[in-house]
Design a protein around this motif. Structure first.
Motif, PDB file in Angstrom:
ATOM      1  N   VAL A 237      -8.992  -8.432  -0.678  1.00  0.00           N
ATOM      2  CA  VAL A 237     -10.069  -8.405   0.330  1.00  0.00           C
ATOM      3  C   VAL A 237     -11.388  -8.412  -0.424  1.00  0.00           C
ATOM      4  N   PRO A 238     -11.922  -9.619  -0.701  1.00  0.00           N
ATOM      5  CA  PRO A 238     -13.124  -9.688  -1.543  1.00  0.00           C
ATOM      6  C   PRO A 238     -14.414  -9.317  -0.819  1.00  0.00           C
ATOM      7  N   ARG A 239     -14.395  -9.293   0.500  1.00  0.00           N
ATOM      8  CA  ARG A 239     -15.641  -9.051   1.246  1.00  0.00           C
ATOM      9  C   ARG A 239     -15.537  -7.755   2.043  1.00  0.00           C
ATOM     10  N   PHE A 240     -15.547  -6.648   1.338  1.00  0.00           N
ATOM     11  CA  PHE A 240     -15.445  -5.345   1.998  1.00  0.00           C
ATOM     12  C   PHE A 240     -16.633  -5.059   2.931  1.00  0.00           C
ATOM     13  N   PRO A 241     -17.874  -5.420   2.541  1.00  0.00           N
ATOM     14  CA  PRO A 241     -18.994  -5.164   3.475  1.00  0.00           C
ATOM     15  C   PRO A 241     -18.810  -5.858   4.827  1.00  0.00           C
ATOM     16  N   THR A 242     -18.304  -7.110   4.775  1.00  0.00           N
ATOM     17  CA  THR A 242     -18.076  -7.835   6.024  1.00  0.00           C
ATOM     18  C   THR A 242     -16.972  -7.173   6.838  1.00  0.00           C
TER      19      THR A 242
ATOM     20  N   SER B 214     -19.642  -7.363  21.107  1.00  0.00           N
ATOM     21  CA  SER B 214     -19.323  -6.723  19.823  1.00  0.00           C
ATOM     22  C   SER B 214     -17.914  -7.066  19.384  1.00  0.00           C
ATOM     23  N   TRP B 215     -16.963  -7.077  20.317  1.00  0.00           N
ATOM     24  CA  TRP B 215     -15.584  -7.425  19.976  1.00  0.00           C
ATOM     25  C   TRP B 215     -15.478  -8.885  19.524  1.00  0.00           C
ATOM     26  N   ILE B 216     -16.161  -9.766  20.229  1.00  0.00           N
ATOM     27  CA  ILE B 216     -16.093 -11.193  19.873  1.00  0.00           C
ATOM     28  C   ILE B 216     -16.634 -11.414  18.460  1.00  0.00           C
ATOM     29  N   ILE B 217     -17.785 -10.799  18.172  1.00  0.00           N
ATOM     30  CA  ILE B 217     -18.363 -10.943  16.821  1.00  0.00           C
ATOM     31  C   ILE B 217     -17.435 -10.323  15.785  1.00  0.00           C
ATOM     32  N   SER B 218     -16.849  -9.163  16.125  1.00  0.00           N
ATOM     33  CA  SER B 218     -15.930  -8.498  15.196  1.00  0.00           C
ATOM     34  C   SER B 218     -14.732  -9.384  14.881  1.00  0.00           C
ATOM     35  N   VAL B 219     -14.151  -9.992  15.901  1.00  0.00           N
ATOM     36  CA  VAL B 219     -13.004 -10.883  15.686  1.00  0.00           C
ATOM     37  C   VAL B 219     -13.411 -12.090  14.853  1.00  0.00           C
ATOM     38  N   GLY B 220     -14.602 -12.632  15.154  1.00  0.00           N
ATOM     39  CA  GLY B 220     -15.076 -13.783  14.388  1.00  0.00           C
ATOM     40  C   GLY B 220     -15.262 -13.474  12.913  1.00  0.00           C
ATOM     41  N   LEU B 221     -15.699 -12.256  12.595  1.00  0.00           N
ATOM     42  CA  LEU B 221     -15.872 -11.860  11.200  1.00  0.00           C
ATOM     43  C   LEU B 221     -14.537 -11.522  10.525  1.00  0.00           C
ATOM     44  N   THR B 222     -13.579 -11.050  11.300  1.00  0.00           N
ATOM     45  CA  THR B 222     -12.313 -10.586  10.732  1.00  0.00           C
ATOM     46  C   THR B 222     -11.354 -11.723  10.423  1.00  0.00           C
ATOM     47  N   ILE B 223     -11.333 -12.756  11.230  1.00  0.00           N
ATOM     48  CA  ILE B 223     -10.369 -13.855  11.041  1.00  0.00           C
ATOM     49  C   ILE B 223     -10.449 -14.465   9.644  1.00  0.00           C
ATOM     50  N   PRO B 224     -11.636 -14.831   9.116  1.00  0.00           N
ATOM     51  CA  PRO B 224     -11.667 -15.386   7.748  1.00  0.00           C
ATOM     52  C   PRO B 224     -11.168 -14.393   6.693  1.00  0.00           C
ATOM     53  N   ILE B 225     -11.452 -13.118   6.885  1.00  0.00           N
ATOM     54  CA  ILE B 225     -11.012 -12.107   5.910  1.00  0.00           C
ATOM     55  C   ILE B 225      -9.487 -12.010   5.908  1.00  0.00           C
TER      56      ILE B 225
END
Length: 334
Positions: free
Chosen positions: A267-272, A246-257
């Motif tokens: 922050v255009p992608r609030f759902p992400t 869960s942490w790895i996926i969370s970090v992967g989603l957060t870095i582009p944001i």
């Protein structure tokens, strides 16, 4: 600690023989056991048989009891609760195991002393008792349990075993069907009890006898049991794996944001971002659950150990001075 008045020469030895429609073989199993171990009391548990299993077992000299809840696990649960003995032997009623190995297994248990002696199946070269699917599945399951519990298991699904009283009376027996062998193995591993293995002959079923084991159906049930046991017995590793993912996926989603935020200050992608934060919290919750359950697991093991210690170790037989013990070929799997 419980004590008994039984000396090694008067040990109460009981054999538990689970049976479902084994009229073609059960009488020979009972006869062979009584010939191999004089004084043994053989209990045949008739599990909803529709043939003459009970009559043939009784005629061969066994005590026949009925278990109306279907499944080998239910039979073992009932037998271990009902029977009072110092040494317990469990063997299938299909006459595929060499009952002549029983004295060696019992002597190994007492001489150790051990609490669990596993009969490792060894079939003759060219034999067909071990079907290819069952043999492969057994090896896979042995490997899985070895990885999960950190112990080597040679023949987890063997139905020929010898137990001490303290093993039997500390064993919870919650399985219903063929998962019972897996549960017996895991019980011995998590209590870290003294145990060993002895090779035993394994042969084809007699004519007119059919296997009750369904390769895929029962194999998946055993895998499900292993999965559940891993969750209960290795909670930190089990829940920690999901938490870390869960942490790895969370970090992967957060870095582009974060990268977009530094470029555009928006922050255009609030759902992400919301999903990433949720996964981060899920990871923390998973690790927390694993740590809490690990404390509960430790308490369960301590309670189980205290119950186990209420009973005395198996008494080793006394040999005259200058007499060597009988040779025992055994491989320690502790």
């Amino acid at each position: 600690m419980e004590s008994t008045d039984h000396t090694p020469d008067t040990l109460r030895i009981a054999a538990v023989v689970p049976c479902h429609n084994e009229e073609a073989s059960v009488a020979k199993v009972v006869t062979d056991l009584r010939a191999a171990v004089p004084g043994i009391v053989v209990y045949v548990y008739d599990n909803l048989s529709t043939d003459a299993t009970a009559e043939k077992a009784r005629a061969a000299g066994a005590i026949v009891r009925a278990e109306m809840a279907k499944g080998k696990g239910n039979v073992v649960r009932r037998a271990f609760a009902d029977i009072e003995a110092d040494v317990y032997l469990m063997i299938d009623g299909d006459d595929t195991y060499e009952a002549s190995a029983a004295p060696q297994m019992i002597d190994t248990l007492l001489s150790g002393p051990f609490d669990h002696v596993l009969g490792v199946r060894k079939q003759d070269v060219g034999g067909s008792a071990y079907r290819s699917g069952h043999e492969t599945g057994n090896k896979v399951l042995n490997g899985v349990v070895g990885k999960v519990f950190g112990e080597n298991v040679e023949d987890m699904l063997s139905g020929f075993r010898v137990f001490s009283r303290r093993f039997v009376k500390s064993f919870p027996a919650v399985s219903r069907e063929f998962e019972i062998e897996t549960e017996l193995t895991v019980h011995s591993l998590h209590l870290r009890i003294p145990q060993t293995a002895v090779p035993v002959g394994f042969r084809d079923r007699p004519a007119g006898s059919e296997s009750k084991l369904r390769t895929y159906h029962d194999g998946f049930k055993i895998l499900a049991l292993i999965f559940g046991l891993a969750r209960h017995e290795r909670p930190v590793a089990f829940y920690g794996l999901f938490g870390t993912l869960s942490w790895i996926i969370s970090v992967g989603l957060t870095i582009p944001i974060i990268a977009e935020f530094y470029e555009s200050h928006t922050v255009p992608r609030f759902p992400t971002l919301f999903l990433a934060c949720t996964l981060l919290l899920v990871g923390f919750l998973a690790w927390t659950a694993g740590l809490i359950l690990d404390g509960i697991r430790r308490s369960r093991h301590e309670a189980a150990r205290l119950i186990y210690l209420r009973y005395e170790a198996p008494a080793a037989p006394a040999y005259p001075a200058g007499t060597d013990r009988p040779g025992v070929v055994a491989e320690d799997i502790r």
